[in-house]
Design an enzyme around this catalytic site. Structure first.
Site, PDB file in Angstrom:
ATOM      1  N   GLU A 148      21.889  30.039 -68.933  1.00 60.20           N
ATOM      2  CA  GLU A 148      22.414  30.610 -70.187  1.00 60.20           C
ATOM      3  C   GLU A 148      21.824  31.988 -70.466  1.00 60.20           C
ATOM      4  OE1 GLU A 148      23.256  27.195 -73.513  1.00 60.20           O
ATOM      5  OE2 GLU A 148      21.180  27.550 -73.048  1.00 60.20           O
ATOM      6  N   ASN A 192      39.986  31.171 -86.888  1.00 59.33           N
ATOM      7  CA  ASN A 192      39.168  30.463 -85.892  1.00 59.33           C
ATOM      8  C   ASN A 192      40.009  29.334 -85.335  1.00 59.33           C
ATOM      9  OD1 ASN A 192      37.028  32.027 -86.584  1.00 59.33           O
ATOM     10  ND2 ASN A 192      35.769  30.378 -87.429  1.00 59.33           N
ATOM     11  N   GLY A 193      39.948  29.135 -84.025  1.00 63.14           N
ATOM     12  CA  GLY A 193      40.678  28.021 -83.428  1.00 63.14           C
ATOM     13  C   GLY A 193      41.680  28.506 -82.399  1.00 63.14           C
ATOM     14  N   LYS A 204      27.205  29.686 -80.263  1.00 58.71           N
ATOM     15  CA  LYS A 204      26.268  28.711 -80.829  1.00 58.71           C
ATOM     16  C   LYS A 204      26.987  27.436 -81.240  1.00 58.71           C
ATOM     17  CE  LYS A 204      22.226  27.673 -82.496  1.00 58.71           C
ATOM     18  NZ  LYS A 204      21.289  27.455 -81.408  1.00 58.71           N
ATOM     19  N   HIS A 220      20.540  14.056 -51.057  1.00 60.06           N
ATOM     20  CA  HIS A 220      21.960  13.735 -50.909  1.00 60.06           C
ATOM     21  C   HIS A 220      22.840  14.957 -51.144  1.00 60.06           C
ATOM     22  CE1 HIS A 220      20.961   9.496 -50.631  1.00 60.06           C
ATOM     23  NE2 HIS A 220      20.067   9.748 -51.581  1.00 60.06           N
ATOM     24  N   TRP A 244      35.483  35.682 -80.700  1.00 57.10           N
ATOM     25  CA  TRP A 244      35.060  35.236 -79.370  1.00 57.10           C
ATOM     26  C   TRP A 244      36.363  34.966 -78.629  1.00 57.10           C
ATOM     27  CZ3 TRP A 244      35.453  30.908 -76.211  1.00 57.10           C
ATOM     28  CH2 TRP A 244      34.456  30.755 -75.232  1.00 57.10           C
ATOM     29  N   CYS A 273      34.118  32.290 -82.898  1.00 60.74           N
ATOM     30  CA  CYS A 273      34.580  33.169 -83.963  1.00 60.74           C
ATOM     31  C   CYS A 273      33.925  32.799 -85.296  1.00 60.74           C
ATOM     32  CB  CYS A 273      36.080  33.041 -84.128  1.00 60.74           C
ATOM     33  SG  CYS A 273      36.988  33.364 -82.633  1.00 60.74           S
ATOM     34  N   GLU A 325      18.082  20.482 -68.534  1.00 56.12           N
ATOM     35  CA  GLU A 325      17.907  21.404 -69.661  1.00 56.12           C
ATOM     36  C   GLU A 325      17.230  22.703 -69.193  1.00 56.12           C
ATOM     37  OE1 GLU A 325      19.129  21.516 -72.510  1.00 56.12           O
ATOM     38  OE2 GLU A 325      17.854  22.833 -73.688  1.00 56.12           O
ATOM     39  N   LYS A 384      18.920  26.313 -69.599  1.00 57.01           N
ATOM     40  CA  LYS A 384      18.307  27.433 -70.318  1.00 57.01           C
ATOM     41  C   LYS A 384      18.285  28.666 -69.420  1.00 57.01           C
ATOM     42  CE  LYS A 384      18.435  26.448 -73.704  1.00 57.01           C
ATOM     43  NZ  LYS A 384      18.886  25.211 -74.177  1.00 57.01           N
ATOM     44  N   ARG A 410      26.362  33.268 -83.648  1.00 54.47           N
ATOM     45  CA  ARG A 410      27.360  32.345 -83.112  1.00 54.47           C
ATOM     46  C   ARG A 410      27.915  32.816 -81.774  1.00 54.47           C
ATOM     47  NH1 ARG A 410      30.309  29.003 -86.653  1.00 54.47           N
ATOM     48  NH2 ARG A 410      32.209  29.512 -85.560  1.00 54.47           N
TER      49      ARG A 410
HETATM   50  C1  G6P Z   1      26.906  25.371 -77.359  1.00 48.71           C
HETATM   51  C2  G6P Z   1      25.534  25.919 -77.680  1.00 48.71           C
HETATM   52  C3  G6P Z   1      24.475  24.976 -77.133  1.00 48.71           C
HETATM   53  C4  G6P Z   1      24.686  23.580 -77.703  1.00 48.71           C
HETATM   54  C5  G6P Z   1      26.107  23.076 -77.419  1.00 48.71           C
HETATM   55  C6  G6P Z   1      26.421  21.829 -78.213  1.00 48.71           C
HETATM   56  O1  G6P Z   1      27.123  25.405 -75.990  1.00 48.71           O
HETATM   57  O2  G6P Z   1      25.371  27.200 -77.119  1.00 48.71           O
HETATM   58  O3  G6P Z   1      23.198  25.444 -77.498  1.00 48.71           O
HETATM   59  O4  G6P Z   1      23.761  22.724 -77.103  1.00 48.71           O
HETATM   60  O5  G6P Z   1      27.065  24.050 -77.851  1.00 48.71           O
HETATM   61  O6  G6P Z   1      26.415  22.170 -79.569  1.00 48.71           O
HETATM   62  P1  G6P Z   1      26.106  21.156 -80.730  1.00 48.71           P
HETATM   63  O7  G6P Z   1      26.206  21.980 -81.969  1.00 48.71           O
HETATM   64  O8  G6P Z   1      27.169  20.106 -80.663  1.00 48.71           O
HETATM   65  O9  G6P Z   1      24.749  20.607 -80.500  1.00 48.71           O
END
Ligand code: G6P
Length: 615
Positions: free
Chosen positions: A495, A102-103, A610, A511, A76, A2, A488, A492, A27
């Site tokens: 996501e 927010n929260g 984000k 395994h 959100w 949010c 990673e 990616k 975000r």
């Molecule tokens: C969310 C974002 C990711 C990020 C993660 C941790 O999931 O979409 O891109 O890596 O949060 O966020 P931070 O701000 O703590 O790196």
């Protein structure tokens, strides 16, 4: 997650609020809304589900919507589905109070029950809606909105940030923060004030910022802000002057922010070197590192924490800190660390990674370390965040604004900062002799140029993405420094393209994951020239023998690989210590192109945010 915005001043609030919300789109959100106080005892609320373009369209038919103060929100969903009724802002029964939040109000159901028994009517399934009703109830006992908000906030459990307007307090916005639920920044302009959960929303208007800490509220009018604790005691707040480049929040000639940010990486990495690497003197300096020489030598163990891509950077950091600096290191998910009965040993240094500086789990883990008097630093992309305030020491990763939800340049800049830190600590602990230091620094000089060469694999990757885009499952394998990169790469891909993908250390393949392998499951292997290349080749041969389609990301010197796999993304040879910073690039581009071919929303993938400001 949010996003919150607010404006009070001489301009039409709508003209400020909607573009501010647009700058928070990155975000991640699923609905949006605004409340405008028209100055004539009415608050007008317009909300929609979906993108801000839908809100803008709806606003076109609201020609009467003029007013000099207002609040806005991108939601959100946490409590209640994505519906118009659940979108913020929410109101009280009299429609005199409007709140964006927010929260998560953890005790909302018990509070709602009490309010319903008192006769309050609810129109949504959200936890947020109890807040305006609680304020309404409190206003039966006091005329002061400020006091009513403070009393309301003290009844809420969980991490919560709110902004409130009321018809009885024209031109005033009250912002309050409890626990960790994202930030609240207040920007001062010329007889006008801006409020936002994130700086990009307001930095085009002002760079003079103050931040709310947990347990604080701000009473904001066009010409003044008063800060108070929840008991009403006045607080004095420092100003931060933000040096952010607003142009960074523009797509430029790129189709997507993510692609622009991928291509910005060589430049961003050079920024992490600034004031830290002296190429002439062959020195690494960390002027902002808080530990003295003596304290550095007293460190017995480093614990690195983070979530998502920041966790993957932490995992790479562990290996660098052990190999380069000779310090025992371990990593953990912030969300696990915060609840673990950790034995905090003397001599532990906590390094937290969080590009946003507002990830709820990371903040909670950092607070635990602080309570246990553990030395800590945070690597983050933004100044003035709650993470910086908890750690009291920020090591900026210098990536510049990152708008695409999927982390790209913040990931490689976190890595680069960790790598410099590993060398710095290795030098201070006498682990590295001058020859080794010189050779590590000479390698660093090459990094931005090598990154540019890695980005030139884009054409190969586009073609390969076309061949692989239809598969529903992927397995990513790597070893050593590139095991976290396999994680990673998989992250990616899932996501961005919603394809199921797993990242594994290649040695684990036999395994379990091997039972999944057949011709419908491509295996992506990361094989830079390093001491584990033979092992990686064996794992890929075993995958191939079980019918997998195998794609290697391999150093151009690896002639053998061609005989084993189906496709190769050829990458320039590079010093093996630096390989995670480099192999990130083809992995990002692969996910980008596959997602593009599948018609996905690249910059705002579904359900993602984000900065994850709730647990
Ligand atoms: C969310 C974002 C990711 C990020 C993660 C941790 O999931 O979409 O891109 O890596 O949060 O966020 P931070 O701000 O703590 O790196």
């Amino acid at each position: 997650m949010c996003g919150i915005v607010g404006y009070t001043g001489p301009r039409n609030a709508l003209d400020i609020l909607v573009p501010s919300l647009e700058r928070l789109e990155y975000r991640g959100y699923d609905s949006a809304g605004i409340s405008i106080d028209d100055g004539n005892d009415s608050i007008h609320i317009v909300r929609t589900t979906g993108k801000l373009s839908a809100l803008k369209k709806k606003l076109e038919s609201h020609t009467y919507l003029e007013g000099y103060s207002g609040i806005g929100h991108t939601r959100w969903a946490t409590h209640g589905k994505v519906t118009l009724e659940n979108a913020h802002p929410h109101q009280d029964c009299q429609k005199a109070i409007s709140v964006a939040h927010n929260g998560i109000v953890e005790n909302y159901s018990s509070l709602k029950k009490i309010l319903q028994d008192q006769g309050h009517k609810f129109l949504s399934m959200t936890d947020t809606e109890i807040i305006p009703h609680l304020i309404e109830e409190e206003l039966k006992h006091t005329k002061s909105l400020e006091k009513a908000v403070a009393r309301t906030v003290s009844k809420l459990e969980g991490g919560n940030s709110i902004v409130v307007i009321s018809t009885a307090n024209k031109g005033t916005i009250i912002a309050a923060r409890q626990g960790h639920s994202g930030g609240i920044a207040i920007g001062s302009g010329d007889n006008e004030m801006f409020v936002a959960s994130d700086l990009p929303a307001i930095i085009p208007h002002t760079k003079t910022i103050q931040h709310l800490d947990a347990g604080e509220m701000a009473i904001i009018s066009p010409t003044n802000v008063l800060y108070k604790d929840m008991k009403g005691n006045l607080l004095s707040k420092p100003y931060t002057e933000i040096s952010f480049n607003v142009q960074g929040t523009d797509k430029g000639t790129f189709d997507h922010f993510m692609l622009k940010e991928i291509y910005e990486q060589p430049k961003a990495i050079s920024q992490t070197f600034k004031n830290r690497v002296s190429f002439d003197k062959k020195q690494i300096n960390f002027p902002d590192f808080p530990l003295t020489f003596k304290e550095i030598n007293a460190v017995k163990k480093i614990v690195l924490i983070g979530m998502g891509s920041s966790l993957h950077a932490a995992m790479v950091g562990k290996t660098w800190l052990e190999q380069v600096a000779g310090i025992p290191a371990e990593w953990d998910h912030s969300s696990e660390f915060r609840y673990r009965e950790s034995v905090f040993q003397e001599g532990t240094l906590l390094i937290s990674l969080t590009q946003s500086g507002e990830t709820a789990d990371t903040l909670a883990a950092m607070l635990r370390a602080k309570e246990n008097q553990i030395n800590q630093v945070v690597l983050s992309n933004y100044p003035g965040t709650q993470a910086e305030r908890i750690a009291e020491k920020l090591l900026p990763i210098e990536a510049g604004p990152e708008i695409g939800v999927a982390a790209t340049k913040t990931f490689t800049c976190s890595l680069s900062t960790l790598y410099l830190l590993s060398i710095f600590l290795g030098v201070n602990r006498g682990k590295l002799d001058q020859m080794k230091i010189s050779s590590l620094i000479d390698d660093l000089v090459l990094l931005p140029e090598l990154m540019t060469k890695y980005l030139s694999t884009d054409d190969q990757i586009r073609e390969i993405a076309d061949k692989y885009q239809k598969y529903p499952n992927f397995l990513f394998l790597g070893r050593g420094l590139n095991y976290p990169l396999a994680m990673e790469g998989a992250l990616k891909l899932k996501e961005l393209s919603y394809i199921h993908a797993e990242g594994y250390p290649a040695g684990e393949m036999k395994h379990g994951p091997i039972s999944l392998i057949d011709n419908s499951m491509p295996v992506v292997g990361i094989i830079p020239s390093d001491s584990l290349r033979d092992k990686m080749l064996s794992s890929l041969s075993e995958s191939k023998a079980r019918g997998a389609k195998v794609l290697a990301i391999a150093s151009e010197n690896e002639t053998l690989v061609r005989e084993i796999v189906d496709d190769v993304i050829w990458i320039p040879d590079a010093p093996s210590e630096l390989s995670p910073i480099l192999t990130a690039l083809p992995l990002q581009l692969l996910a980008y192109h596959i997602a593009l071919l599948r018609g996905c929303d690249i910059d705002q993938p579904r359900n993602l945010a984000k900065s994850v400001t709730v647990e």
